[in-house]
Design an enzyme around this catalytic site. Structure first.
Site, PDB file in Angstrom:
ATOM      1  N   HIS A  39       0.414  -0.732   0.213  1.00 51.96           N
ATOM      2  CA  HIS A  39      -0.007  -0.170  -0.011  1.00 51.96           C
ATOM      3  C   HIS A  39       0.773   1.206   0.115  1.00 51.96           C
ATOM      4  O   HIS A  39       0.292   2.149   0.351  1.00 51.96           O
ATOM      5  CB  HIS A  39      -1.014   0.053   0.757  1.00 51.96           C
ATOM      6  CG  HIS A  39      -2.581  -1.075   1.124  1.00 51.96           C
ATOM      7  ND1 HIS A  39      -3.840  -0.356   0.087  1.00 51.96           N
ATOM      8  CD2 HIS A  39      -2.070  -2.343   0.976  1.00 51.96           C
ATOM      9  CE1 HIS A  39      -4.428  -1.474   0.606  1.00 51.96           C
ATOM     10  NE2 HIS A  39      -3.183  -2.290   0.689  1.00 51.96           N
ATOM     11  N   ASP A 179       1.874  -3.850  -9.214  1.00 54.09           N
ATOM     12  CA  ASP A 179       1.575  -5.205 -10.097  1.00 54.09           C
ATOM     13  C   ASP A 179       2.595  -5.525 -11.115  1.00 54.09           C
ATOM     14  O   ASP A 179       3.358  -6.305 -12.332  1.00 54.09           O
ATOM     15  CB  ASP A 179      -0.130  -5.778 -10.039  1.00 54.09           C
ATOM     16  CG  ASP A 179      -0.156  -5.482  -8.642  1.00 54.09           C
ATOM     17  OD1 ASP A 179       0.753  -5.428  -7.797  1.00 54.09           O
ATOM     18  OD2 ASP A 179      -1.240  -5.660  -8.267  1.00 54.09           O
TER      19      ASP A 179
HETATM   20  C1  GLA Z   1      -2.856  -3.966  -4.962  1.00 49.41           C
HETATM   21  C2  GLA Z   1      -2.602  -3.291  -5.596  1.00 49.41           C
HETATM   22  C3  GLA Z   1      -1.409  -2.812  -5.741  1.00 49.41           C
HETATM   23  C4  GLA Z   1      -0.386  -2.488  -4.406  1.00 49.41           C
HETATM   24  C5  GLA Z   1      -0.808  -3.549  -3.600  1.00 49.41           C
HETATM   25  C6  GLA Z   1      -0.858  -3.178  -1.584  1.00 49.41           C
HETATM   26  O1  GLA Z   1      -2.146  -5.585  -5.534  1.00 49.41           O
HETATM   27  O2  GLA Z   1      -3.016  -4.153  -7.103  1.00 49.41           O
HETATM   28  O3  GLA Z   1      -1.355  -1.693  -6.751  1.00 49.41           O
HETATM   29  O4  GLA Z   1      -1.660  -1.439  -3.475  1.00 49.41           O
HETATM   30  O5  GLA Z   1      -2.434  -4.156  -3.922  1.00 49.41           O
HETATM   31  O6  GLA Z   1       0.191  -3.132  -1.753  1.00 49.41           O
END
Ligand code: GLA
Length: 389
Positions: A39, A179
Site C-alpha cells: 500500500h 503489479d
Molecule cells: C494490490 C494492488 C497494488 C498494491 C497492493 C498493495 O496488489 O494492485 O497496486 O497497492 O495491492 O501493496
C-alpha cells in the site's frame, strides 16, 4: 526469444480450436509476489516485488476487419467487440482485463482508428485471488503483444501505466503501479526495487539460492477483491492524511514527521499514515540490508511489515495471521501477508530444509482453527513479460 512452454503449446492448440486459424505469435507475462512495500505504491512510495514462475500465456491472431475477439481457459465462449466500441463503460467481467488494455493503449498514443482487429486466447497458471496479480499478468501479456503487433514501440514503464489504467478504469479497481511494473520489469533471481513516484527501477539480486532460502507462498484461499470496499477506503484514508498534513502524498512524510502527524490526525487516520510511512522506510532498509548482509538478515523487517498491516493498516485476517505466526514458529526467518490484504496469501522466507515442516504445521494449524485448507507452494523470481514464439 523462442521459449516453448507446455502452457504455450496448449494455448496455441486452444487458439486454433476456438478461432479456426493459426496465431501469429505467443506472448507471456508472470504474476508477482511482493517481498515488501505494501500500500505504498499509490502513495508515491517504494516497493520491492518480484515476478514469479507462474505465467499468463496468450496466443494472438490478426484479423483484417475491426473486430476484437477474446477467449480464455477460465471462461466459456468468446467475447466480441468492435474496436470502435472499446470504452470502459462497454467492458465487463474477465474480458475487461485484455480489452481494457487495448482501450488503454489508445489513451497512450495507439491510433485505434488505424489498427485492425485481433483475436486472443488466454491461458494462465497464476492462481486467481491469491494476491499474486493474476490480473496484472493478463494485462502485461496483452500489452506487450499489442505493442509488438501494432508497432507502438512503447517502453515497459509506459506499458505498466497502460495496464494500471485498464485496471483502474475498465476493471474499476483503484490500484497502484506495482503489479504491472513487476510483471513487466522482473528478472530471474532478482527483485524489482521501484520508486513509484519517478518510476525509476533497479533490479536487485535476491541471493535466495546461495543462502539456502525459498519463498513459500501460503494461499489462505480467503478471496479478496480490490474493486470493492477495504482497498478503496484505505486509499482514501491515505489521501485524507496527506491532505491534512499539507503534502502532495505520504511519500513526503518521513518517520521523523510522525510525532507531528499524531497531533494533527485522528487516531485511525494516524495509524493508516504510520503504516505507509514506516513501510516506505522498511523497503529502503530491506534493500540496504539485502545488499550489505544478504537475505537471511531481512526477516525482522518482513515481520515488522506484517505487524504494521495487522495493527495499523488493519488489512490482515485471522488466516493470514495464523499462517505467519505458524511459519515463524517452525523456523521461517521472516513472514508477512502480501498483496492488497483482506485475504489472499502470506509469504514465508524459509530455509530450504524446513519447507516440509512449515507446510505440515500450517496445514495442521488451519485444520485445528477450523479454517479452510490452504494451498502452499514455493515460487522463484522469474523473467518478466516476453514474446515466447
Ligand atoms: C494490490 C494492488 C497494488 C498494491 C497492493 C498493495 O496488489 O494492485 O497496486 O497497492 O495491492 O501493496
Amino acid at each position: 526469444m523462442t521459449t516453448s512452454t507446455p502452457l504455450g503449446t496448449a494455448v496455441r492448440a486452444d487458439f486454433e480450436r476456438t478461432f479456426s486459424h493459426q496465431p501469429i505469435g505467443i506472448w507471456s507475462a508472470p504474476g508477482r509476489v511482493n517481498l515488501i512495500g505494501e500500500h505504498t505504491d499509490y502513495n508515491d512510495g517504494f516497493v520491492f516485488p518480484f515476478a514469479i514462475n507462474r505465467r499468463t500465456v496468450i496466443a494472438l491472431g490478426e484479423r483484417d476487419d475491426r473486430l476484437v475477439r477474446v477467449s480464455s481457459s477460465f471462461s466459456d465462449g468468446v467475447v466480441e467487440i468492435s474496436l470502435d466500441d472499446l470504452s470502459p463503460e462497454n467492458l465487463h467481467g474477465w474480458s475487461a482485463y485484455p480489452l481494457g488494455v487495448a482501450w488503454a493503449l489508445g489513451q497512450f498514443g495507439a491510433n485505434l482508428a488505424r489498427v485492425t482487429g485481433f483475436e486472443i486466447y488466454i491461458d494462465s497458471d497464476v492462481p486467481v485471488g491469491a494476491g499474486l496479480s493474476s490480473s496484472a499478468a493478463i494485462e502485461s501479456a496483452v500489452a506487450v503483444a499489442l505493442n509488438d503487433v501494432w508497432g507502438l514501440d512503447l517502453d515497459r514503464r509506459t506499458l505498466a501505466k497502460v495496464g494500471q489504467l485498464a485496471e483502474n478504469r475498465a476493471v474499476g479497481a483503484p490500484t497502484g503501479i506495482m503489479d504491472q511494473s513487476a510483471s513487466l520489469l522482473g528478472q530471474a533471481d532478482a527483485g524489482v526495487f521501484l520508486d513509484c513516484r519517478s518510476l525509476e527501477s533497479e533490479v536487485i539480486p535476491l541471493g535466495f539460492d546461495e543462502a539456502g532460502l525459498e519463498l513459500l507462498i501460503i494461499d489462505t484461499k480467503v478471496s479478496h477483491s480490490h474493486a470493492t470496499g477495504g482497498y478503496a477506503s484505505r486509499r482514501a484514508s491515505c489521501e485524507a492524511g496527506a491532505a491534512a498534513l499539507g503534502t502532495e502524498s505520504l511519500r513526503d512524510v518521513s518517520v521523523a514527521d510522525l510525532d507531528r502527524a499524531a497531533e494533527l490526525l485522528d487516531d485511525e487516520t494516524f495509524r493508516r499514515v504510520r503504516h505507509v510511512v514506516t513501510e516506505n522506510q522498511r523497503v529502503l532498509d530491506t534493500v540496504r540490508t539485502l545488499r550489505e548482509q544478504g537475505p537471511t538478515a531481512i526477516g525482522a523487517l518482513l515481520y515488522a511489515s506484517h505487524e504494521s498491516m495487522r495493527d495499523d493498516f488493519e488489512i490482515s485476517v485471522a488466516e493470514l495471521d495464523l499462517a505467519v505466526e505458524t511459519a515463524l514458529s517452525v523456523g521461517a526467518i521472516g513472514a508477512r501477508m502480501t498483496g492488497g490484504g483482506f485475504g489472499g496469501a502470506a509469504i514465508a522466507l524459509t530455509p530450504h530444509a524446513l519447507i516440509p515442516a512449515v507446510e505440515t504445521a500450517v496445514i495442521a494449524a488451519f485444520a485445528a482453527a477450523g479454517f479452510g485448507i490452504p494451498d502452499l507452494f514455493v515460487v522463484r523470481a522469474a523473467d518478466g513479460a516476453m514474446r515466447n514464439e
